[in-house]
Design a protein around this motif. Structure first.
Motif, PDB file in Angstrom:
ATOM      1  N   CYS A   1      43.077  25.353  39.850  1.00 48.64           N
ATOM      2  CA  CYS A   1      43.905  25.211  38.653  1.00 48.64           C
ATOM      3  C   CYS A   1      43.060  25.241  37.383  1.00 48.64           C
ATOM      4  N   ALA A   2      41.901  24.612  37.418  1.00 49.75           N
ATOM      5  CA  ALA A   2      41.036  24.620  36.234  1.00 49.75           C
ATOM      6  C   ALA A   2      40.552  26.036  35.927  1.00 49.75           C
ATOM      7  N   TRP A   3      40.186  26.780  36.946  1.00 47.29           N
ATOM      8  CA  TRP A   3      39.767  28.166  36.725  1.00 47.29           C
ATOM      9  C   TRP A   3      40.948  29.018  36.251  1.00 47.29           C
ATOM     10  N   GLY A   4      42.143  28.697  36.686  1.00 49.17           N
ATOM     11  CA  GLY A   4      43.305  29.460  36.249  1.00 49.17           C
ATOM     12  C   GLY A   4      43.651  29.228  34.793  1.00 49.17           C
ATOM     13  N   VAL A   5      43.667  27.976  34.360  1.00 50.17           N
ATOM     14  CA  VAL A   5      44.076  27.674  32.975  1.00 50.17           C
ATOM     15  C   VAL A   5      42.995  28.008  31.962  1.00 50.17           C
ATOM     16  N   THR A   6      41.782  28.317  32.412  1.00 52.13           N
ATOM     17  CA  THR A   6      40.717  28.727  31.499  1.00 52.13           C
ATOM     18  C   THR A   6      40.449  30.228  31.571  1.00 52.13           C
ATOM     19  N   THR A   7      41.402  30.976  32.088  1.00 56.37           N
ATOM     20  CA  THR A   7      41.236  32.428  32.226  1.00 56.37           C
ATOM     21  C   THR A   7      41.362  33.107  30.870  1.00 56.37           C
ATOM     22  N   MET A   8      40.518  34.074  30.629  1.00 59.04           N
ATOM     23  CA  MET A   8      40.570  34.895  29.422  1.00 59.04           C
ATOM     24  C   MET A   8      40.262  36.344  29.804  1.00 59.04           C
ATOM     25  N   GLY A   9      40.783  37.275  29.009  1.00 64.40           N
ATOM     26  CA  GLY A   9      40.409  38.665  29.197  1.00 64.40           C
ATOM     27  C   GLY A   9      41.409  39.512  29.935  1.00 64.40           C
ATOM     28  N   GLY A  10      42.667  39.102  30.019  1.00 68.74           N
ATOM     29  CA  GLY A  10      43.695  39.945  30.618  1.00 68.74           C
ATOM     30  C   GLY A  10      43.588  40.035  32.129  1.00 68.74           C
ATOM     31  N   ALA A  11      43.982  41.199  32.687  1.00 66.19           N
ATOM     32  CA  ALA A  11      44.030  41.374  34.137  1.00 66.19           C
ATOM     33  C   ALA A  11      42.635  41.269  34.759  1.00 66.19           C
TER      34      ALA A  11
END
Length: 350
Positions: free
Chosen positions: A299-309
């Motif tokens: 979840c932490a890696w998901g909510v800190t995602t940047m840069g589109g696909a």
């Protein structure tokens, strides 16, 4: 008719309030001109001007009797912006991605604990995630544990048979499955199947600004997205571990009986003599900790995602890798705490 011009001295407007003396009337022109009237000779008139310094040339014209003051240059910022602060050593520095995400794991874990203790949990979403982690993951977990159990049976049976320790095979398999293989294998399967899905879902929601929509609607994303996943994984993984332990022991006993001629009763009796209640409890505790590691990291890696696909794909891969590393580290720490003084479990099996 020729127009005569005379060049007069330069005027500087240096503050918001200033005064000057001029003989006659003046008409200002150029950029951002302001009306400044002088009606009498040798009379000081106070006026408002911007903070910036402005340099003007006053040119007298004989056509209209007024002086024209065009703006020739300005020496300061047009928007009156304050001077920029001097750059320091850390002014252009930003923390690396792994450090930022590592801190986000700690912060997110604290938020989940606090929100859970306050009772702010979306229970409907929790039940949906529990069904997803538990019943829908049973098949792949049981199949994996069955083949792992048969592979270990092949290794143990050959070696122990040569040493004449047939009655210790069941005990060794039971201890290996309950203490290490059951929790670790189940957690690896769940990390690959569920952890990657968590990271991909939350990453897609983050880059498409759906989490911001939840905040606008008055919902806390931690309550609605993160806490249900953490609770569901922590509750489902111990039961999956217990089922994997049972299937692994059953497949080992069947293989030993059908291929190597060692009775199922001998395997089960040896396992019963070697196992203690603490072995099963420790397996449940381990799997629960592993479930928390998987869900919080994903979840932490998901909510800190940047840069589109592309960022979603990188976050998903990185979340699975970090979850596996976290599982192995937690397994070492828990095994050291739980079984540091163990060593006499196989005495009753010899």
């Amino acid at each position: 008719m020729r127009t005569a011009y005379q060049l007069h001295p330069i005027y500087y407007f240096q503050s918001r309030r200033s005064s000057t003396k001029y003989h006659g009337s003046v008409k200002l022109g150029g950029w951002c001109s302001r009306q400044i009237g002088f009606t009498r000779r040798d009379q000081s008139i106070r006026y408002l001007t911007p903070i910036r310094k402005t340099r003007l040339f006053v040119i007298s014209s004989t056509n209209d009797g007024y002086a024209y003051a065009p703006l020739l240059e300005e020496e300061h910022n047009m928007n009156n912006a304050p001077p920029s602060e001097p750059e320091t050593f850390f002014s252009g520095w930003s923390p690396p991605m792994f450090l930022w995400r590592g801190l986000s794991v700690i912060v997110l874990a604290g938020q989940v604990i606090i929100r859970t203790l306050k009772g702010k949990v979306h229970w409907r979403n929790t039940l949906q995630q529990l069904e997803r982690v538990g019943p829908k993951s049973v098949g792949v977990c049981l199949l994996t544990s069955a083949f792992v159990g048969m592979a270990f049976t092949i290794q143990f049976v050959r070696e122990f048979t040569r040493l004449g320790l047939n009655r210790s095979i069941g005990g060794v398999l039971a201890l290996a499955f309950s203490r290490e293989l059951g929790p670790v294998v189940t957690s690896i399967v769940v990390a690959g199947r569920i952890g990657s899905a968590f990271a991909a879902e939350l990453g897609t929601m983050q880059v498409s600004e759906q989490t911001d929509t939840l905040r606008v609607l008055g919902s806390n994303p931690v309550d609605y997205l993160v806490t249900p996943r953490v609770i569901a994984t922590s509750l489902a993984l111990p039961f999956l571990t217990l089922m994997c332990f049972t299937i692994g022991m059953a497949s080992s006993a069947l293989l030993a009986d059908s291929v190597y001629g060692i009775s199922i009763n001998i395997i089960l009796d040896s396992a019963q003599r070697a196992l203690r209640s603490w072995d099963i409890i420790s397996a449940m505790i381990k799997s629960q900790v592993f479930g928390m590691v998987i869900s919080i990291v994903s979840c932490a890696w998901g909510v800190t995602t940047m840069g589109g696909a592309k960022g979603v794909g990188e976050s998903t891969t990185s979340a699975v890798v970090i979850s596996l590393v976290g599982i192995f580290m937690a397994d070492f720490a828990l095994s050291y705490c739980f079984f540091q003084w163990a060593g006499d479990s196989l005495k009753n099996c010899v």
